[in-house]
Design an enzyme around this catalytic site. Structure first.
Site, PDB file in Angstrom:
ATOM      1  CG  ASP A 104      77.715 159.799 -45.915  1.00 52.83           C
ATOM      2  OD1 ASP A 104      77.401 159.548 -47.092  1.00 52.83           O
ATOM      3  OD2 ASP A 104      76.966 160.421 -45.126  1.00 52.83           O
ATOM      4  CG  HIS A 272      77.376 154.768 -48.666  1.00 48.70           C
ATOM      5  ND1 HIS A 272      78.215 155.748 -49.156  1.00 48.70           N
ATOM      6  CD2 HIS A 272      76.769 155.289 -47.562  1.00 48.70           C
ATOM      7  CE1 HIS A 272      78.108 156.826 -48.387  1.00 48.70           C
ATOM      8  NE2 HIS A 272      77.250 156.572 -47.422  1.00 48.70           N
TER       9      HIS A 272
END
Length: 292
Positions: A104, A272
């Protein structure tokens, strides 16, 4: 968590970076995403420390690292500045070269580190991102709905800061809990750490400045790289969640092959938060890729 890791506060680049260090062997730097800290690696870092000298760092503005305030052009949180933090930290720790895995926001810092400090990183693994410039230029309605926080956090101060500070725990629950696996993906002690750190004064400003930089000064740096055909040359392994928005909205491998010379990758069966949703599979991938 991290019982066998040493905790260090490393002064670098005008700030102080908190990191945890354990193990022997080649250095492996692990960088976290938003709105987390180095704790996101707790399910894989101890096993990796059996083979590598593992360094889990908190990015500036996150975890227990220092939180510089707002700056002109959001330069204090440009990925160039944040990458310099990590390059300097690894130098201070005694590592001229190192392997790198990042998720991320940390993966965006890693991308800049690979570009600005060629030769420092021998190989890198990036988790659940496509290149920042491509993601902004190719934003769709589906992506904007899934990654609403990208566009909320870049609004002028103090609107997003005020709303986050009004109920920081709710912000954590909404950002993290609305994704594929919900809050059940996170160990209670890890989630408690994320909740603790977001209440540290200055965190909301740091988060917003990080995202404002990515929508501004970072894009300037990325466009300059593209204009000069400046690519990542270290071997790059890219993994993303099959149930996440990045893989659904972007041709991940195609975009990275435009930005780097040697790219492999695939989707994993998760959302994610790969390191917390699929730690065993990620650990297998990391051991195989970083063995070289």
């Amino acid at each position: 968590m991290f019982e066998r890791f040493d905790t260090r506060d490393v002064p670098v680049n005008g700030t102080v970076i908190r990191c945890r260090v354990a193990g022997t062997g080649p250095a492996l730097l692990l960088l976290h995403g938003h709105p987390q800290s180095h704790v996101m690696w707790h399910r894989v870092a101890p096993a990796l420390a059996e083979t590598f000298t593992v360094v889990c760092a908190d990015l500036r503005g996150y975890g227990d690292s220092a939180r510089p305030g707002a700056s002109p052009h959001n330069a204090a949180y440009s990925k160039r500045t944040m990458a310099q933090d990590m390059a300097d930290m690894m130098t201070r720790l005694g590592f001229a070269q190192f392997r790198l895995a990042a998720h991320d926001r940390g993966a965006r810092v890693a991308h800049r580190l690979l570009l600005d400090h060629p030769g420092r990183v021998t190989r890198a693994m990036l988790l659940d991102i496509a290149p920042t410039l491509a993601m902004y230029e190719q934003t769709t309605e589906a992506f904007a709905k899934a990654y609403w926080h990208w566009f909320f956090l870049i609004q002028p101060a103090p609107l997003p800061e005020r709303l986050i500070d009004a109920d920081p725990a709710a912000y954590i629950r909404d950002v993290m809990g609305r994704r594929h696996a919900g809050l059940a993906a996170f160990a209670p002690e890890a989630l408690q750490e994320y909740l603790r750190c977001i209440t540290i004064p200055g965190t909301a400003t740091a988060i917003c400045e990080d995202y404002r930089a990515s929508a501004g000064i970072d894009l300037e740096h990325d466009r300059a790289d593209r204009a000069n055909c400046h690519q990542v040359t270290a071997p790059l392994r890219v993994l993303w969640g099959a149930e996440g928005a990045v893989g659904r909205c972007f041709p991940v491998l195609d975009l990275w092959r435009e930005a780097a010379t040697e790219v492999t990758g695939k989707a994993l069966d998760c959302g994610h938060y790969i390191a917390e949703e699929q730690p065993a599979q990620l650990l297998e991938e990391m051991r195989e890729f970083f063995a070289f």
